[in-house]
Design an enzyme around this catalytic site. Sequence first.
Site, mmCIF file in Angstrom:
data_model
loop_
_atom_site.group_PDB
_atom_site.id
_atom_site.type_symbol
_atom_site.label_atom_id
_atom_site.label_comp_id
_atom_site.label_asym_id
_atom_site.label_seq_id
_atom_site.Cartn_x
_atom_site.Cartn_y
_atom_site.Cartn_z
ATOM 1 N N GLY A 12 14.846 4.561 -0.934
ATOM 2 C CA GLY A 12 14.484 4.815 0.474
ATOM 3 C C GLY A 12 15.720 4.763 1.358
ATOM 4 O O GLY A 12 15.632 4.460 2.552
ATOM 5 N N GLY A 15 15.990 6.539 4.810
ATOM 6 C CA GLY A 15 15.036 6.178 5.863
ATOM 7 C C GLY A 15 15.638 5.240 6.900
ATOM 8 O O GLY A 15 16.818 4.891 6.836
ATOM 9 N N TYR A 138 -2.735 2.489 1.884
ATOM 10 C CA TYR A 138 -1.357 1.972 1.934
ATOM 11 C C TYR A 138 -1.357 0.472 1.636
ATOM 12 O O TYR A 138 -0.544 -0.028 0.861
ATOM 13 C CB TYR A 138 -0.833 2.255 3.335
ATOM 14 C CG TYR A 138 0.518 1.686 3.702
ATOM 15 C CD1 TYR A 138 1.686 2.349 3.344
ATOM 16 C CD2 TYR A 138 0.623 0.520 4.464
ATOM 17 C CE1 TYR A 138 2.930 1.852 3.721
ATOM 18 C CE2 TYR A 138 1.855 0.012 4.845
ATOM 19 C CZ TYR A 138 3.009 0.684 4.476
ATOM 20 O OH TYR A 138 4.245 0.192 4.852
ATOM 21 N N PRO A 165 7.775 -7.527 6.493
ATOM 22 C CA PRO A 165 8.192 -7.346 7.893
ATOM 23 C C PRO A 165 7.029 -6.917 8.780
ATOM 24 O O PRO A 165 6.040 -6.364 8.289
ATOM 25 C CB PRO A 165 9.221 -6.221 7.793
ATOM 26 C CG PRO A 165 8.794 -5.421 6.616
ATOM 27 C CD PRO A 165 8.069 -6.349 5.671
ATOM 28 N N ASN A 167 6.368 -4.789 12.689
ATOM 29 C CA ASN A 167 6.739 -3.421 13.104
ATOM 30 C C ASN A 167 8.256 -3.289 13.241
ATOM 31 O O ASN A 167 8.871 -4.065 13.972
ATOM 32 C CB ASN A 167 6.115 -3.095 14.461
ATOM 33 C CG ASN A 167 4.612 -3.039 14.385
ATOM 34 O OD1 ASN A 167 4.019 -2.000 14.189
ATOM 35 N ND2 ASN A 167 3.979 -4.207 14.492
ATOM 36 N N HIS A 181 5.301 5.775 14.033
ATOM 37 C CA HIS A 181 4.772 4.508 14.523
ATOM 38 C C HIS A 181 4.829 4.449 16.053
ATOM 39 O O HIS A 181 5.338 5.358 16.696
ATOM 40 C CB HIS A 181 5.583 3.354 13.938
ATOM 41 C CG HIS A 181 5.321 3.117 12.482
ATOM 42 N ND1 HIS A 181 6.194 3.517 11.488
ATOM 43 C CD2 HIS A 181 4.274 2.523 11.839
ATOM 44 C CE1 HIS A 181 5.707 3.164 10.307
ATOM 45 N NE2 HIS A 181 4.538 2.575 10.487
ATOM 46 N N TRP A 203 -2.332 6.266 22.795
ATOM 47 C CA TRP A 203 -3.615 5.946 22.177
ATOM 48 C C TRP A 203 -4.056 4.526 22.531
ATOM 49 O O TRP A 203 -3.244 3.613 22.626
ATOM 50 C CB TRP A 203 -3.478 6.029 20.648
ATOM 51 C CG TRP A 203 -3.503 7.430 20.132
ATOM 52 C CD1 TRP A 203 -3.133 8.561 20.799
ATOM 53 C CD2 TRP A 203 -3.934 7.845 18.830
ATOM 54 N NE1 TRP A 203 -3.293 9.655 19.991
ATOM 55 C CE2 TRP A 203 -3.782 9.249 18.774
ATOM 56 C CE3 TRP A 203 -4.427 7.179 17.715
ATOM 57 C CZ2 TRP A 203 -4.115 9.987 17.649
ATOM 58 C CZ3 TRP A 203 -4.747 7.920 16.588
ATOM 59 C CH2 TRP A 203 -4.599 9.300 16.549
ATOM 60 N N ARG A 210 1.604 -6.690 19.417
ATOM 61 C CA ARG A 210 2.399 -6.435 18.222
ATOM 62 C C ARG A 210 3.722 -7.210 18.281
ATOM 63 O O ARG A 210 4.196 -7.558 19.363
ATOM 64 C CB ARG A 210 2.745 -4.933 18.117
ATOM 65 C CG ARG A 210 1.566 -4.019 17.836
ATOM 66 C CD ARG A 210 1.021 -4.201 16.424
ATOM 67 N NE ARG A 210 -0.108 -3.323 16.180
ATOM 68 C CZ ARG A 210 -1.379 -3.643 16.367
ATOM 69 N NH1 ARG A 210 -1.706 -4.836 16.840
ATOM 70 N NH2 ARG A 210 -2.344 -2.796 16.085
HETATM 71 P P1 NDP Z 1 11.139 5.878 6.278
HETATM 72 O O1 NDP Z 1 9.926 6.740 6.356
HETATM 73 O O2 NDP Z 1 12.138 5.954 7.355
HETATM 74 O O3 NDP Z 1 11.876 6.161 4.899
HETATM 75 C C1 NDP Z 1 11.142 6.275 3.723
HETATM 76 C C2 NDP Z 1 12.126 6.419 2.607
HETATM 77 O O4 NDP Z 1 11.385 6.508 1.375
HETATM 78 C C3 NDP Z 1 12.971 7.691 2.696
HETATM 79 O O5 NDP Z 1 14.258 7.428 2.187
HETATM 80 C C4 NDP Z 1 12.231 8.654 1.784
HETATM 81 O O6 NDP Z 1 13.064 9.665 1.228
HETATM 82 C C5 NDP Z 1 11.796 7.681 0.692
HETATM 83 N N1 NDP Z 1 10.690 8.204 -0.085
HETATM 84 C C6 NDP Z 1 9.467 8.612 0.353
HETATM 85 N N2 NDP Z 1 8.741 9.102 -0.672
HETATM 86 C C7 NDP Z 1 9.511 9.010 -1.773
HETATM 87 C C8 NDP Z 1 9.355 9.386 -3.125
HETATM 88 N N3 NDP Z 1 8.226 9.951 -3.565
HETATM 89 N N4 NDP Z 1 10.386 9.155 -3.989
HETATM 90 C C9 NDP Z 1 11.534 8.595 -3.576
HETATM 91 N N5 NDP Z 1 11.757 8.209 -2.301
HETATM 92 C C10 NDP Z 1 10.763 8.432 -1.411
HETATM 93 O O7 NDP Z 1 10.614 4.395 6.081
HETATM 94 P P2 NDP Z 1 11.165 3.054 6.724
HETATM 95 O O8 NDP Z 1 12.628 2.976 6.556
HETATM 96 O O9 NDP Z 1 10.541 2.910 8.047
HETATM 97 O O10 NDP Z 1 10.442 1.979 5.781
HETATM 98 C C11 NDP Z 1 11.130 1.348 4.706
HETATM 99 C C12 NDP Z 1 10.176 0.364 4.055
HETATM 100 O O11 NDP Z 1 9.730 -0.583 5.018
HETATM 101 C C13 NDP Z 1 8.912 1.001 3.449
HETATM 102 O O12 NDP Z 1 8.658 0.413 2.198
HETATM 103 C C14 NDP Z 1 7.823 0.631 4.452
HETATM 104 O O13 NDP Z 1 6.582 0.528 3.826
HETATM 105 C C15 NDP Z 1 8.311 -0.702 4.982
HETATM 106 N N6 NDP Z 1 7.849 -1.028 6.323
HETATM 107 C C16 NDP Z 1 8.126 -0.191 7.379
HETATM 108 C C17 NDP Z 1 7.703 -0.522 8.652
HETATM 109 C C18 NDP Z 1 7.994 0.333 9.846
HETATM 110 O O14 NDP Z 1 7.593 -0.061 10.955
HETATM 111 N N7 NDP Z 1 8.664 1.454 9.697
HETATM 112 C C19 NDP Z 1 6.929 -1.755 8.896
HETATM 113 C C20 NDP Z 1 6.750 -2.565 7.739
HETATM 114 C C21 NDP Z 1 7.184 -2.194 6.499
HETATM 115 P P3 NDP Z 1 13.202 11.109 1.987
HETATM 116 O O15 NDP Z 1 14.087 10.882 3.168
HETATM 117 O O16 NDP Z 1 13.811 11.992 0.963
HETATM 118 O O17 NDP Z 1 11.808 11.506 2.379
#
Ligand code: NDP
Length: 315
Positions: A12, A15, A138, A165, A167, A181, A203, A210
């Site tokens: 990830g 992300g 999820y 974590p 939000n 989000h 919404w 939060r």
């Molecule tokens: P993002 O949506 O920003 O990033 C998701 C990441 O996962 C990207 O790198 C994406 O790659 C990768 N990914 C998605 N699907 C696949 C797949 N099939 N195979 C390989 N990689 C994949 O997420 P966040 O950074 O926001 O979240 C990171 C973690 O934190 C997650 O596990 C999430 O559940 C958790 N989390 C997030 C919160 C939030 O508020 N955002 C709150 C609490 C927990 P690509 O760029 O190629 O799509």
Amino acid sequence: MTKNEQRLLVTGGSGMVGQAVLRCLPDDYSVTAVSSKDYNLTDPTKARKMFRDVKPTKVIHLAARVGGVKANTDYVADFFNENILINTNVLMAAHKYNVQHVVSLLSTCVYPDAKWVNYPLTEAQLHNGPPHRSNFGYAYAKRMVEVQSRAYRQQHGRNYTSAVPNNIYGPHDNFDLEAGHVVPAVIRKIFEAKNNGAVPTFWGDGRALREFTHADDIAQCLLKMVGVPDGMPYESEIPCNIGTSEEITVKQLVGMVCDIFGYDGKVQWDTSKPGGQLRKPSSKGRIPHEYKSLYAGLKETCEWFALNYPNVRGV
Ligand code: NDP
């Protein structure tokens, strides 16, 4: 193993949290950050290939199908399937290739719904009852990471654990209004209202409470949990809440973003749309960390957004 022999794998990595981990690492630390374009982790052969290629000694596992209330409700089966596959494949391959330390991310939204828990949410209550109906796909998939990690610890002595974590917000968030989000949606709507005059609509009624944590703070806690750059990794079968424990209403959040962008126009609340659970306060975690104030973190994120707009994810 010395610091120079350690190799960190961040799934990830493209992300929001993955980018924050890269920002927070010392320059000389050996790290490989991967996205779905490098390895689609729903495919077990790709997950195994990733471990063979990277040869990590530690993993921060962030890859997930992630989204807000609407996406979680509309695509509930996809959220379950993709997350259960990604997590199962990653932990099985980590064990197969002899990786001792993996920290995976859950979320406070996977905790049981209000009637099954006492607030604040403590880690021991994770499996006390069903999650909120809006994101049960999820939530159950994420809960299984905790179960699978505990099973590997018990059967094979692996230090696989998870962090919970609340939000998260920050640069590189998803600003798509359908999939994202609350914080990125508020930032985008207020910014666009200020620039084109359209009245922003949110919404729910804004009363939902939060806790919000900047992605850099989450990244720093995760690095402490895997003992990077040179500390002792967090060793426990009990997952660990991470993040601030300060609640604010969504209405207050909107007020802060209006203030940061200098927007003093109208704001509308669409009460025909769900605002999500009323509250889900989490207990203070066990990882010592000094968190950024929400206003400072939001200001930084709003400035990043304004600087990069419209070349930001989801716009
Ligand atoms: P993002 O949506 O920003 O990033 C998701 C990441 O996962 C990207 O790198 C994406 O790659 C990768 N990914 C998605 N699907 C696949 C797949 N099939 N195979 C390989 N990689 C994949 O997420 P966040 O950074 O926001 O979240 C990171 C973690 O934190 C997650 O596990 C999430 O559940 C958790 N989390 C997030 C919160 C939030 O508020 N955002 C709150 C609490 C927990 P690509 O760029 O190629 O799509």
